[in-house]
Design a protein around this motif. Sequence first.
Motif, PDB file in Angstrom:
ATOM      1  N   PRO A  22       0.819  -1.222   0.000  1.00 48.24           N
ATOM      2  CA  PRO A  22       0.000   0.000   0.000  1.00 48.24           C
ATOM      3  C   PRO A  22       0.848   1.266   0.000  1.00 48.24           C
ATOM      4  O   PRO A  22       2.017   1.238   0.332  1.00 48.24           O
ATOM      5  CB  PRO A  22      -0.796  -0.123   1.299  1.00 48.24           C
ATOM      6  CG  PRO A  22       0.013  -1.019   2.154  1.00 48.24           C
ATOM      7  CD  PRO A  22       0.730  -1.957   1.250  1.00 48.24           C
ATOM      8  N   ALA A  23       0.209   2.333  -0.403  1.00 49.65           N
ATOM      9  CA  ALA A  23       0.767   3.689  -0.309  1.00 49.65           C
ATOM     10  C   ALA A  23       1.889   3.964  -1.288  1.00 49.65           C
ATOM     11  O   ALA A  23       2.550   4.963  -1.184  1.00 49.65           O
ATOM     12  CB  ALA A  23       1.244   4.005   1.104  1.00 49.65           C
ATOM     13  N   THR A 138       0.537   4.668   5.970  1.00 44.00           N
ATOM     14  CA  THR A 138       0.948   3.294   5.665  1.00 44.00           C
ATOM     15  C   THR A 138       2.472   3.171   5.555  1.00 44.00           C
ATOM     16  O   THR A 138       2.974   2.118   5.192  1.00 44.00           O
ATOM     17  CB  THR A 138       0.318   2.836   4.340  1.00 44.00           C
ATOM     18  OG1 THR A 138       0.520   3.857   3.392  1.00 44.00           O
ATOM     19  CG2 THR A 138      -1.150   2.528   4.495  1.00 44.00           C
TER      20      THR A 138
END
Lengths: 225, 171
Positions: A22-23, A138
């Motif tokens: 993620p991110a 994140t």
Amino acid sequence: MTNSSTEVDEFGRLVVRLPDEPAISRGPVFVALLWEAELGRPRPARLLYSSRCDRMVYLSEGCLVQALCADRAQEVVDGSRTVDGRLIAPEAYLKLWRRAVAQALPVHRLGLLHNFQLLVHMRGTLELLREARCYWDTSPFTCFREVLQRYPQAERQSGRFELSLDLATDGAARAAWHINTMGSQAVGCEMQAWTSELELRPIASVRQADLFDVEPVETDDVLPH
Amino acid sequence: MSYRIEYQWAALRTTVAGEARFVIAVEGGDNNIGDARRAARRWEACMIGSARQVLKQAVGFAASCESEMLRPLGRRCSAEAYIRRIRCLIESHEQTSGGLWFPDVNLLPGHPALSFARDMGWPSEPTSRFGCSEVHVEIPPQQRELVFQLVDRFSDLRAWHLVKVDGLLGS
């Protein structure tokens, strides 16, 4: 149709998929590799569109196609770039890259199958970086001090930050992306105070399987005692 | 974020020294300019040159499809589909009815094409557009096809720097 007088012939392409984490981006992110020959001479594999303004870049599929449309796909129209010695339509050229994206190789298999290592090198002025904070929830780091705690070897006595990460190791792609984001934001307009780049490094070691394929050396000379 | 919508496309074909040359006119406009019912739009020259030159320019525009900054008919479109659309346009032999093009050359001061224009004996005068200084070059009507020489020599010039279109029906 073939064209032997072309300036650049593209004879290989590979898209490497970075771990889904993620991110980094909304979708999967990639690094693109290209093999081409210039005026008939093959050149070593190289990375495509891997940096912008001295900062590393991971590519989404859209970014890759967009970048190809700005240069290489235009070169296939006027025939200054061929693919496997043949002239090709720009739509077909883009389709080759889309297929490469669809069949992208996970980064941890790059070494095994192609004898390459994908590294990221980051360098910066520590004075400007120490107070940097990360605003991504994140991110594995909340601030740059945590980066220095995790990678103490990156802090040099000269007042420089220098860190190299192998993207095939767990969490390295995400860590590199966040460290680069933090570094870029921290130095602001002082662009030279932070640089990051991706490197495609051939792995020097011989594959074990190849060790027994070597032809014996034939010689009449008597070896000295 | 605003994006460009394209509504209609037309290829205006002419023959110069035995080779087909095209002016690709596109009716388009920004999505967020206009009133509540209808976005503003107008016809303008977007690509110009031989089939190969036009296709090359189409590939450049197709990059914007991928980022969705350019949406034909207001919809998402792949770069390949956009290139194919322009290829079909120049390969089809249908004549666009009513459309015409004429030279309207406006260059940045100091552009190397200005010395070419001077050598050709074309008169020029300083002007401004959107607050920026430009030089307007007048190509005599009987020499209008020489505008394609500018396309051949100066690949940085875009169709809207060189020609205008008229007589095409709006959507």
